[in-house]
Design a protein around this motif. Structure first.
Motif, short mmCIF file in Angstrom:
data_model
loop_
_atom_site.label_atom_id
_atom_site.label_comp_id
_atom_site.label_asym_id
_atom_site.label_seq_id
_atom_site.Cartn_x
_atom_site.Cartn_y
_atom_site.Cartn_z
N GLN A 75 16.35 4.20 -0.97
CA GLN A 75 16.08 3.33 0.17
C GLN A 75 14.59 2.98 0.33
N GLN A 76 13.79 3.31 -0.64
CA GLN A 76 12.36 3.03 -0.52
C GLN A 76 12.08 1.53 -0.61
N LYS A 77 11.20 1.08 0.24
CA LYS A 77 10.83 -0.34 0.24
C LYS A 77 9.76 -0.64 -0.80
N GLN A 78 9.01 0.37 -1.16
CA GLN A 78 7.93 0.17 -2.13
C GLN A 78 7.74 1.43 -2.96
N TYR A 79 7.48 1.25 -4.23
CA TYR A 79 7.24 2.39 -5.12
C TYR A 79 6.06 2.04 -6.01
N THR A 80 5.05 2.91 -6.04
CA THR A 80 3.80 2.59 -6.71
C THR A 80 3.64 3.34 -8.04
N VAL A 81 2.64 2.92 -8.79
CA VAL A 81 2.29 3.59 -10.05
C VAL A 81 1.89 5.03 -9.77
N ASN A 82 1.20 5.26 -8.66
CA ASN A 82 0.79 6.63 -8.31
C ASN A 82 1.99 7.51 -7.99
N ASP A 83 3.01 6.92 -7.35
CA ASP A 83 4.24 7.68 -7.08
C ASP A 83 4.90 8.10 -8.39
N ALA A 84 4.96 7.16 -9.33
CA ALA A 84 5.57 7.45 -10.64
C ALA A 84 4.76 8.48 -11.40
N LYS A 85 3.44 8.41 -11.27
CA LYS A 85 2.57 9.34 -12.00
C LYS A 85 2.83 10.78 -11.59
N GLU A 86 3.02 11.01 -10.31
CA GLU A 86 3.31 12.36 -9.83
C GLU A 86 4.61 12.89 -10.42
N LEU A 87 5.61 12.02 -10.47
CA LEU A 87 6.92 12.40 -11.02
C LEU A 87 6.83 12.67 -12.52
N ILE A 88 6.16 11.77 -13.25
CA ILE A 88 6.08 11.87 -14.71
C ILE A 88 5.25 13.06 -15.15
N THR A 89 4.10 13.29 -14.50
CA THR A 89 3.21 14.38 -14.90
C THR A 89 3.91 15.73 -14.81
N SER A 90 4.73 15.92 -13.77
CA SER A 90 5.43 17.20 -13.64
C SER A 90 6.35 17.45 -14.82
N ALA B 157 4.07 -12.77 -3.85
CA ALA B 157 2.76 -13.37 -4.06
C ALA B 157 1.68 -12.32 -4.30
N ASP B 158 1.76 -11.20 -3.58
CA ASP B 158 0.75 -10.14 -3.71
C ASP B 158 1.21 -9.16 -4.80
N ASN B 159 1.09 -9.58 -6.03
CA ASN B 159 1.61 -8.78 -7.16
C ASN B 159 0.55 -7.77 -7.62
N SER B 160 0.36 -6.71 -6.85
CA SER B 160 -0.64 -5.69 -7.18
C SER B 160 -0.24 -4.92 -8.43
N ALA B 161 -1.23 -4.60 -9.26
CA ALA B 161 -0.96 -3.86 -10.51
C ALA B 161 -0.48 -2.45 -10.23
N ASN B 162 -0.70 -1.97 -9.00
CA ASN B 162 -0.33 -0.60 -8.67
C ASN B 162 1.10 -0.49 -8.12
N ILE B 163 1.80 -1.60 -7.98
CA ILE B 163 3.14 -1.58 -7.39
C ILE B 163 4.20 -1.84 -8.47
N LEU B 164 5.19 -0.95 -8.54
CA LEU B 164 6.28 -1.10 -9.50
C LEU B 164 7.51 -1.76 -8.87
N TRP B 165 7.72 -1.51 -7.58
CA TRP B 165 8.93 -1.96 -6.89
C TRP B 165 8.55 -2.41 -5.49
N TYR B 166 9.05 -3.57 -5.09
CA TYR B 166 8.59 -4.15 -3.81
C TYR B 166 9.74 -4.85 -3.12
N GLN B 167 9.99 -4.50 -1.86
CA GLN B 167 11.03 -5.17 -1.09
C GLN B 167 10.46 -6.41 -0.40
#
Length: 343
Positions: A152-167, A18-28
């Motif tokens: 095993q992450q329960k949640q993965y955000t756009v900011n988490d992906a940004k750090e990975l991609i930028t590197s 229900a809480d489909n935040s634009a900043n969340i890519l993956w949600y348990q």
């Protein structure tokens, strides 16, 4: 736990994000256990969402189309798998339901935190620059995404992906600039080509992560102050060279004239006069040599024409020396008479 809380848990009717935040890519989906799954009657997958069923650490089914799924009667493979698992699992920790974002994540800014260093191919000195821009991407292979990133992450955000991609962006851009040997003056005009090259190289990296790079752009570059100062100095010298050429002088000759002007402005009349004399003598040799070269290259002309051209050239350059302040009006008149008398 209150009695109301117990009944709410026992009589869960819907599983949804229900809480489909634009900043969340993956949600348990939280608190999914045996009782909740048995009592849930529907699974709702909203537009822009997907759903993953993970059992004993492995993805066993995926829903990538939005819809409302009846957990008791639907024949969708996801529901069939879910029913089989929930009938036989022994522990609530073996089964997990995740939601993920299927829409494209757009206009993600990137920038180099530290300068990129390489050798300028034209000027052959080290330069440092920073770059920034934006990119867009989406999850293209949820299995790779889960295996390579989520774990095993329960949640993965756009900011988490940004750090990975930028590197990864910084690594690729550094390599392309160094191997492409883009000159200082070429960088801005090559943004589109560099962007395409970066995108091509990043595509394979994104694919391995289960992502698809849909757009990549370089917006601006910024050179360090030392590089800017060096280029400004070179630009000033280039302007002087062009000006010297228009006066039929080499850059070295132009520098000598500048030295004469500087000496004339400074105190110490004798020293200044000596500097003018020495530089004037050097320039006289240059003018004479130019005249000889001119006469040689025009050997097909008769002697009289060559002599006339020689005198004309000397008079022209004599006039230039007068305008530059190297000689006085009296010296100009005397020398002019000497040249004209030779005709």
């Amino acid at each position: 736990m209150t009695m109301f809380g117990i009944f709410k848990k026992q009589f869960a009717s819907v599983i949804e994000w229900a809480d489909n935040s634009a900043n969340i890519l993956w949600y348990q989906c939280p608190n999914i256990n045996n009782n909740e799954i048995k009592n849930a009657s529907k699974l709702i997958v909203a537009p822009g969402q997907g759903c993953v069923l993970v059992y004993e650490g492995k993805i066993v089914d995926i829903i990538e189309e939005a819809g409302i799924y009846n957990l008791k009667t639907d024949n969708h493979p996801f529901i069939t798998t879910l029913l089989k698992i929930r009938q036989s699992f022994e522990s609530e920790h073996k089964l997990y339901i995740y939601f993920f974002k299927t829409t494209t994540t757009v206009n993600q800014g990137w920038g180099t935190s530290s300068p990129i260093k390489y050798l300028d191919p034209d000027y052959q000195f080290p330069i440092q620059l920073k770059m920034n821009g934006n990119y867009s991407y989406c999850i293209s292979d949820i299995r790779h995404f889960y295996q390579q990133i989520i774990g095993q992450q329960k949640q993965y955000t756009v900011n988490d992906a940004k750090e990975l991609i930028t590197s990864r962006i910084i690594q690729v851009i550094t390599s392309i600039l160094a191997s492409g040997k883009y000159a200082f003056l070429q960088i801005d005009s090559e943004f589109n080509q560099i962007s395409e090259n970066v995108k091509k190289q990043l595509t394979d990296e994104f694919t391995k992560l289960g992502l698809s790079l849909t757009d990549f752009r370089i917006i601006a570059s910024q050179f360090d102050q030392e590089t800017e100062n060096r280029i400004a100095k070179i630009a000033n010298i280039s302007v002087d060279v062009i000006a010297a050429g228009k006066a039929n002088l080499s850059y070295a000759e132009m520098e000598k004239l500048q030295a004469i002007r500087d000496a004339a402005r400074n105190e110490g009349g004798v020293a200044a006069l000596g500097a003018q004399f020495m530089a004037g003598a050097e320039l006289s040799k240059t003018f004479t040599q130019n005249a000889i070269n001119t006469e040689h290259t025009q050997g097909v002309l008769d002697k009289q024409t060559a002599e006339t051209n020689d005198v004309f050239n000397k008079l022209t350059k004599l006039k230039q020396l007068l305008e530059l302040g190297v000689i006085t009006q009296t010296e100009f008149e005397a020398k002019k008479k000497e040249y004209i008398d030779k005709l």
